[in-house]
Scaffold this active site. Structure first.
Site, PDB file in Angstrom:
ATOM      1  N   HIS A  33       0.786  -1.331  -0.054  1.00 16.60           N
ATOM      2  CA  HIS A  33      -0.200   0.072  -0.064  1.00 16.60           C
ATOM      3  C   HIS A  33       0.903   1.328   0.179  1.00 16.60           C
ATOM      4  CE1 HIS A  33      -3.599  -2.150   1.718  1.00 16.60           C
ATOM      5  NE2 HIS A  33      -2.696  -2.960   2.267  1.00 16.60           N
ATOM      6  N   GLU A 115       2.393  -0.982   4.488  1.00 16.41           N
ATOM      7  CA  GLU A 115       2.274   0.381   3.979  1.00 16.41           C
ATOM      8  C   GLU A 115       3.671   1.065   3.777  1.00 16.41           C
ATOM      9  OE1 GLU A 115      -0.531   2.155   3.570  1.00 16.41           O
ATOM     10  OE2 GLU A 115      -2.088   0.751   4.443  1.00 16.41           O
ATOM     11  N   HIS A 151      -2.644  -2.966  -3.510  1.00 19.89           N
ATOM     12  CA  HIS A 151      -3.787  -2.765  -3.081  1.00 19.89           C
ATOM     13  C   HIS A 151      -4.767  -2.639  -4.301  1.00 19.89           C
ATOM     14  CE1 HIS A 151      -6.379  -0.598   0.119  1.00 19.89           C
ATOM     15  NE2 HIS A 151      -7.135  -1.687  -0.245  1.00 19.89           N
ATOM     16  N   ASP A 161      -3.500   2.150  -5.043  1.00 23.56           N
ATOM     17  CA  ASP A 161      -1.859   2.147  -4.175  1.00 23.56           C
ATOM     18  C   ASP A 161      -1.418   0.671  -4.496  1.00 23.56           C
ATOM     19  OD1 ASP A 161      -4.067   1.624  -2.364  1.00 23.56           O
ATOM     20  OD2 ASP A 161      -2.680   1.405  -0.951  1.00 23.56           O
TER      21      ASP A 161
END
Length: 185
Positions: A33, A115, A151, A161
């Site tokens: 992400h 992330e 993602h 993303d």
């Protein structure tokens, strides 16, 4: 990784936003992400606060849509490569939302979320790629991962993303023998 898949190299910031994985569910998917709060602004504690349900939604106009949102990820990699972990790898973090992969719904049940501090409009840093590679190698040794995707691959049309500036080829080359971005296999 310890027995519950806490990474010993990560700074732990525990999120309350997690749950148990379904019994017997194998973790076989890594999801990459990007995140920045506010958009395209880096540093500070806003991401950490979001994942801990402590974000002051009045601190920036763009945060209004996050009021009451409860999300998390297993890991966050800052622009300088610093690694944070919010949820044990053995637990289900709330990073994928409405998602599906190869006909399986609810990707949170069988995935690890990573992330990268960033956005769809800027390149990621060398330090982030290095940290992502090291973390991925560790996760690939610990879990029976079969696929690494963005993602956008598990929530097409809803998410974009890690975005066009994530260098999938560079990441692929850092993991010899692994195929990434293979959501259509």
């Amino acid at each position: 990784m310890d027995a519950h898949a806490w990474c010993t190299k990560a700074q732990v910031v525990v999120s309350p936003n997690f749950g148990a994985r379904p019994a017997g569910m194998a973790v076989d998917l890594l999801v990459i992400h990007n995140i920045s709060l506010p958009l395209a602004e880096f540093g500070g504690d806003y991401i950490l606060d979001l994942f801990q349900n402590r974000l002051d939604c009045d601190a920036h106009p763009s945060f209004a849509s996050l009021r009451g949102v409860q999300v998390s990820s297993h890991f966050l990699i800052r622009r300088d490569g610093q690694l944070f972990q919010f949820v044990a790898g053995s637990a289900r973090a709330w990073h994928a939302g409405l998602s599906q992969f190869q006909g399986r719904q609810a990707c949170n049940d069988f995935s690890i979320g990573i992330e990268l501090e960033g956005c769809d409009t800027c390149a990621f840093t060398d330090a982030q790629y290095l940290s992502l590679t090291r973390l991925s190698v560790c996760l690939l040794r610990h879990f029976p991962v079969q696929h690494i995707v963005g993602h956008e691959d598990i929530a097409p049309g809803r998410k974009t993303d890690p975005g066009p500036y994530f260098d999938w080829q560079r990441f692929q080359q850092s993991l010899p023998g692994w195929m990434v971005m293979d959501a259509t296999d």
